[in-house]
Design a protein around this motif. Sequence first.
Motif, mmCIF file in Angstrom:
data_model
loop_
_atom_site.group_PDB
_atom_site.id
_atom_site.type_symbol
_atom_site.label_atom_id
_atom_site.label_comp_id
_atom_site.label_asym_id
_atom_site.label_seq_id
_atom_site.Cartn_x
_atom_site.Cartn_y
_atom_site.Cartn_z
ATOM 1 N N TYR A 143 97.464 51.352 103.356
ATOM 2 C CA TYR A 143 98.334 52.322 103.144
ATOM 3 C C TYR A 143 98.993 53.704 103.310
ATOM 4 O O TYR A 143 98.027 54.152 103.277
ATOM 5 C CB TYR A 143 98.707 51.843 101.581
ATOM 6 N N ALA A 144 99.386 53.833 104.605
ATOM 7 C CA ALA A 144 100.342 55.100 104.281
ATOM 8 C C ALA A 144 102.193 55.193 103.655
ATOM 9 O O ALA A 144 102.507 54.273 103.975
ATOM 10 C CB ALA A 144 100.752 55.169 105.874
ATOM 11 N N ILE A 145 101.560 56.035 102.510
ATOM 12 C CA ILE A 145 103.165 56.083 101.765
ATOM 13 C C ILE A 145 103.248 56.807 101.828
ATOM 14 O O ILE A 145 103.121 58.386 101.600
ATOM 15 C CB ILE A 145 102.300 56.040 99.792
ATOM 16 N N ASN A 146 104.515 56.855 102.384
ATOM 17 C CA ASN A 146 105.411 58.177 102.967
ATOM 18 C C ASN A 146 106.811 58.555 101.528
ATOM 19 O O ASN A 146 107.421 57.310 101.764
ATOM 20 C CB ASN A 146 106.275 57.517 104.568
ATOM 21 N N ILE A 147 106.742 60.165 101.412
ATOM 22 C CA ILE A 147 107.400 59.709 100.474
ATOM 23 C C ILE A 147 108.627 60.363 100.643
ATOM 24 O O ILE A 147 108.727 61.403 101.463
ATOM 25 C CB ILE A 147 107.703 60.650 99.498
ATOM 26 N N GLU A 148 109.753 60.141 100.855
ATOM 27 C CA GLU A 148 110.915 60.545 101.438
ATOM 28 C C GLU A 148 112.064 61.626 100.273
ATOM 29 O O GLU A 148 112.798 61.021 99.515
ATOM 30 C CB GLU A 148 112.039 59.197 101.938
ATOM 31 N N VAL A 149 111.865 62.731 100.972
ATOM 32 C CA VAL A 149 113.098 63.433 100.094
ATOM 33 C C VAL A 149 113.703 64.857 101.512
ATOM 34 O O VAL A 149 113.170 64.709 101.940
ATOM 35 C CB VAL A 149 112.325 64.042 99.585
ATOM 36 N N PRO A 150 115.146 64.148 101.516
ATOM 37 C CA PRO A 150 115.757 65.610 102.059
ATOM 38 C C PRO A 150 115.123 67.190 102.288
ATOM 39 O O PRO A 150 115.164 67.053 100.467
ATOM 40 C CB PRO A 150 117.693 65.136 101.946
ATOM 41 N N ASP A 151 115.027 67.781 103.174
ATOM 42 C CA ASP A 151 115.075 69.235 102.995
ATOM 43 C C ASP A 151 116.076 69.649 101.759
ATOM 44 O O ASP A 151 115.061 70.951 101.409
ATOM 45 C CB ASP A 151 115.316 70.084 104.655
ATOM 46 N N SER A 152 117.616 69.592 101.554
ATOM 47 C CA SER A 152 118.052 69.869 100.880
ATOM 48 C C SER A 152 117.561 70.050 99.633
ATOM 49 O O SER A 152 117.007 70.936 98.929
ATOM 50 C CB SER A 152 119.656 69.562 100.926
ATOM 51 N N GLU A 153 116.478 69.005 99.578
ATOM 52 C CA GLU A 153 116.260 69.160 97.926
ATOM 53 C C GLU A 153 114.884 69.448 97.267
ATOM 54 O O GLU A 153 114.450 70.207 96.378
ATOM 55 C CB GLU A 153 116.132 67.406 97.443
#
Length: 210
Positions: free
Chosen positions: A105-115
């Motif tokens: 698995y490649a778990i991609n944690i998504e968070v916008p740059d603004s946060e």
Amino acid sequence: MRIIMLGAPGAGKGTQAKKIADKYQLPHISTGDIFRANIKNETEIGLKAKEYMDKGLLVPDQVVVDLVADRLLNDDCKKGYILDGFPRTTPQAIALDEAVESIDYAINIEVPDSEILNRMSGRRVCLSCGATYHIESNPTKEEGTCDVCGSEVVQRDDDQEETVIKRLSVYHEQTQPLIDYYSEKGIVVNVDGTKIMDDVTEDIIKILGA
Ligand code: AP5
Ligand code: ZN
């Protein structure tokens, strides 16, 4: 189970990797933690890595690849591992492919740059045991003191705003392409990293299976 954590600086890779490592009893291999331990101990690798880390740049591929290849030879990696912060460039991903059979698995944690900027300015770390906190979302029980080992918690040198901005641009340029690299292998799972920490962990556990 062999797992890679992907995501921008501050997305929560380390936070989640520790929880998942505990649950599944897998070694948590963080290249950032390994470099910080080397810097603390003033080793040759630490002194070299610090030059790059303080500027928000990546440490040269060969240094990191040799270090990880060596770590993966340890007996504790036979049952699997969680790689946090590695690979971070296409040459690192290719080197990993050559070194191991397959990644599950490649778990991609998504968070916008603004946060991300808010998260980094509030992050506090324990340089003795590697525990990570946040002054608002995950504070220490006693101010300034690590819950795990009682040492002082501090702000990381590379968490200054201008260094974080540089790290984000390096991420978009050099590391984000790995999402496509692993998507082509069919192993990427995207996780919404803006949820509260425990919910992010639950989402990851749902993917990996109890
Ligand atoms: P590294 O230590 O790997 O840093 P990074 O990838 O930039 O990631 P971070 O550790 O900053 O963030 P994270 O995603 O783990 O987030 P965390 O869980 O702490 O690398 C540092 C440097 O080392 C690099 O810049 C480079 O120079 C060098 N390096 C390392 N690996 C390398 C490689 N392979 N090749 C070349 N160079 C390499 O969370 C962040 C904060 O948010 C914390 O305060 C946390 O408490 C909080 N938080 C976490 N989750 C949540 C949530 N869901 N809600 C609210 N707050 C949250
Ligand atoms: Zn500690």
